[in-house]
Design a protein around this motif. Structure first.
Motif, PDB file in Angstrom:
ATOM      1  N   UNK A  43      24.362  11.752  46.688  1.00 47.10           N
ATOM      2  CA  UNK A  43      24.949  13.081  46.849  1.00 47.10           C
ATOM      3  C   UNK A  43      26.296  13.184  46.130  1.00 47.10           C
ATOM      4  N   UNK A  44      27.033  12.053  46.052  1.00 45.84           N
ATOM      5  CA  UNK A  44      28.378  12.069  45.466  1.00 45.84           C
ATOM      6  C   UNK A  44      28.407  11.735  43.979  1.00 45.84           C
ATOM      7  N   UNK A  45      27.245  11.646  43.371  1.00 47.40           N
ATOM      8  CA  UNK A  45      27.197  11.377  41.931  1.00 47.40           C
ATOM      9  C   UNK A  45      27.581   9.969  41.549  1.00 47.40           C
ATOM     10  N   UNK A  46      27.296   8.996  42.427  1.00 45.76           N
ATOM     11  CA  UNK A  46      27.643   7.607  42.093  1.00 45.76           C
ATOM     12  C   UNK A  46      26.559   6.901  41.276  1.00 45.76           C
ATOM     13  N   UNK A  47      25.426   7.567  41.103  1.00 41.21           N
ATOM     14  CA  UNK A  47      24.347   6.952  40.327  1.00 41.21           C
ATOM     15  C   UNK A  47      24.313   7.534  38.919  1.00 41.21           C
ATOM     16  N   UNK A  48      23.941   6.698  37.960  1.00 39.63           N
ATOM     17  CA  UNK A  48      23.727   7.207  36.611  1.00 39.63           C
ATOM     18  C   UNK A  48      22.707   6.328  35.903  1.00 39.63           C
ATOM     19  N   UNK A  49      22.225   6.816  34.785  1.00 38.81           N
ATOM     20  CA  UNK A  49      21.284   6.022  33.998  1.00 38.81           C
ATOM     21  C   UNK A  49      22.002   5.427  32.799  1.00 38.81           C
ATOM     22  N   UNK A 106      16.297  15.234  31.519  1.00 37.12           N
ATOM     23  CA  UNK A 106      17.476  15.960  31.049  1.00 37.12           C
ATOM     24  C   UNK A 106      18.074  15.265  29.831  1.00 37.12           C
ATOM     25  N   UNK A 107      18.127  13.937  29.880  1.00 35.14           N
ATOM     26  CA  UNK A 107      18.639  13.159  28.758  1.00 35.14           C
ATOM     27  C   UNK A 107      17.774  13.383  27.517  1.00 35.14           C
ATOM     28  N   UNK A 108      16.445  13.333  27.707  1.00 40.10           N
ATOM     29  CA  UNK A 108      15.541  13.537  26.577  1.00 40.10           C
ATOM     30  C   UNK A 108      15.754  14.917  25.964  1.00 40.10           C
ATOM     31  N   UNK A 109      15.888  15.933  26.816  1.00 36.14           N
ATOM     32  CA  UNK A 109      16.115  17.288  26.321  1.00 36.14           C
ATOM     33  C   UNK A 109      17.403  17.343  25.515  1.00 36.14           C
ATOM     34  N   UNK A 267      20.335  -9.053  22.039  1.00 39.38           N
ATOM     35  CA  UNK A 267      20.510  -9.336  20.614  1.00 39.38           C
ATOM     36  C   UNK A 267      20.920  -8.064  19.877  1.00 39.38           C
ATOM     37  N   UNK A 268      20.386  -6.925  20.297  1.00 39.29           N
ATOM     38  CA  UNK A 268      20.712  -5.656  19.636  1.00 39.29           C
ATOM     39  C   UNK A 268      21.825  -4.914  20.356  1.00 39.29           C
ATOM     40  N   UNK A 269      21.721  -4.811  21.655  1.00 37.54           N
ATOM     41  CA  UNK A 269      22.736  -4.090  22.428  1.00 37.54           C
ATOM     42  C   UNK A 269      22.527  -4.358  23.904  1.00 37.54           C
ATOM     43  N   UNK A 270      23.564  -4.130  24.696  1.00 35.33           N
ATOM     44  CA  UNK A 270      23.420  -4.146  26.149  1.00 35.33           C
ATOM     45  C   UNK A 270      23.141  -2.719  26.609  1.00 35.33           C
ATOM     46  N   UNK A 271      22.577  -2.571  27.806  1.00 33.12           N
ATOM     47  CA  UNK A 271      22.388  -1.205  28.320  1.00 33.12           C
ATOM     48  C   UNK A 271      23.737  -0.480  28.340  1.00 33.12           C
ATOM     49  N   UNK A 272      23.750   0.800  27.961  1.00 32.50           N
ATOM     50  CA  UNK A 272      25.027   1.527  27.820  1.00 32.50           C
ATOM     51  C   UNK A 272      24.942   2.928  28.414  1.00 32.50           C
ATOM     52  N   UNK A 273      26.118   3.476  28.796  1.00 22.81           N
ATOM     53  CA  UNK A 273      26.135   4.856  29.306  1.00 22.81           C
ATOM     54  C   UNK A 273      25.657   5.823  28.220  1.00 22.81           C
ATOM     55  N   UNK A 274      25.244   7.001  28.628  1.00 20.62           N
ATOM     56  CA  UNK A 274      24.653   7.975  27.709  1.00 20.62           C
ATOM     57  C   UNK A 274      25.557   8.307  26.516  1.00 20.62           C
ATOM     58  N   UNK A 275      26.862   8.552  26.797  1.00 22.16           N
ATOM     59  CA  UNK A 275      27.787   8.942  25.727  1.00 22.16           C
ATOM     60  C   UNK A 275      27.847   7.861  24.653  1.00 22.16           C
TER      61      UNK A 275
END
Ligand code: C2E
Ligand code: MG
Ligand code: MG
Ligand code: MG
Length: 288
Positions: A43-49, A106-109, A267-275
């Motif tokens: 509810x507080x927006x603490x989750x993200x992909x 939403x990200x795909x869009x 080897x290529x990258x670590x998981x990263x925030x959307x921006x």
């Protein structure tokens, strides 16, 4: 299970009965406390992909995996390996999984604003409980409708647990997903009991070879043999292949030599925030 444990504990004497049931209660309480925190966190927006790039063996970007992150306001980040099982066992994975799907769409869009590779697809992890939910397809369709996403841009990562519980139902749901244009991958391949026989009739589009086997490529011939067998099996079934957890150039070289189609790993990258992924995308496309 609780009854069985109590029964066994009683045989060991009165005090132990008390001890065991208390210990069990502590586990239950800890889980539900965490589930409550997660509910509030959601509810507080603490989750993200976070997004983890996937590349073709020749190095071009072809997709990404959406990985859920919990960043509580007042505590250090919690690993999905600890909160996903809690979400699974408390049922919270249903609303949480729907949130993930909606966020991924939403990200795909949003990504469509950029010049995406034609075959780019975003992978979303679906837990066994989500897949088993009788409203699963309905929910998926509703989220697609609400976000306006093109299902061609999505792939679902399922685990073996989802598939073996009811093979008939699994096959039907996968067919329905396939008819919408979605790709369906078997995640963590090589960690369970999947056999050619059990998955040959399922409409999968790809096998994702688990990191534990990739780690063994430089270490032991048996891991290499399993990787080769998995790739051969996928080829025989006309499935695509992707390797996860690729960290070294020699793992990459081996996989490319043996014909693995896609690679995902540090080897290529670590998981990263959307921006950050947007800038990564910009750099990648300039090179390509
Ligand atoms: P998974 O689906 O097998 O995802 C791959 C995991 O391997 C991710 O861990 C990723 O960060 C990690 N990984 C990929 N390449 C490398 C590498 O080269 N080196 C190392 N050390 N790690 C690598 P993560 O993000 O911690 O996720 C763990 C698991 O949590 C996932 O395993 C998946 O089972 C679950 N999970 C994550 N997000 C979701 C979600 O949105 N829904 C569901 N149901 N499960 C999720
Ligand atoms: Mg996955
Ligand atoms: Mg995996
Ligand atoms: Mg894995």
């Amino acid at each position: 299970h609780a009854d069985v444990a109590m029964y066994e504990a009683k045989d060991l004497g009165r005090n132990r009965t008390c001890f065991y049931s208390k210990a069990r209660q502590v586990i239950v309480d800890t889980r539900s406390a965490m589930a409550l925190d997660m509910q509030t966190g959601l509810d507080n927006g603490e989750f993200c992909l976070y997004l983890h790039p996937q590349v073709l063996k020749i190095g071009m970007l072809c997709g990404a995996e959406a990985l859920l992150r919990w960043l509580p306001r007042d505590k250090p980040p919690v690993s999905p390996d600890s909160f996903i099982p809690v979400a699974d066992s408390t049922g919270l994975i249903l609303p949480l999984g729907e949130w993930v799907l909606k966020q991924a769409c939403t990200i795909v869009m949003d990504l469509e604003k950029y010049q995406l590779p034609e075959d780019f697809a975003l992978a979303v992890n679906i837990s066994a409980l989500q897949f088993a939910d009788e409203n699963f397809i309905k929910t998926v369709k509703r989220v697609f409708h609400e976000t306006g996403v093109t299902p061609l841009r999505l792939k679902f990562e399922l685990t073996e647990t989802s598939l073996v519980q009811d093979m008939n139902r699994a096959g039907n749901i996968m067919k329905e997903l396939g008819s919408m244009g979605l790709q369906v991958e078997l995640d963590d391949f090589g960690t369970g009991y999947s056999s050619l026989n059990s998955i040959k009739n399922l409409p999968l589009t790809a096998l994702k070879i688990d990191a534990s086997l990739i780690r063994g490529i430089e270490k032991d011939e048996s891991s290499r043999a399993i990787v080769r067998a998995a790739l051969a099996m996928a080829r025989a079934m006309s499935l695509q292949t992707i390797a996860e957890g690729v960290e070294t150039q020699s793992q990459m070289d081996y996989l490319a030599k043996e014909g693995c189609d896609m690679i995902q790993g540090y080897l290529f990258a670590k998981p990263m925030p959307y921006e950050e992924f947007i800038s990564y995308l910009g750099r990648k496309l300039k090179i390509a």
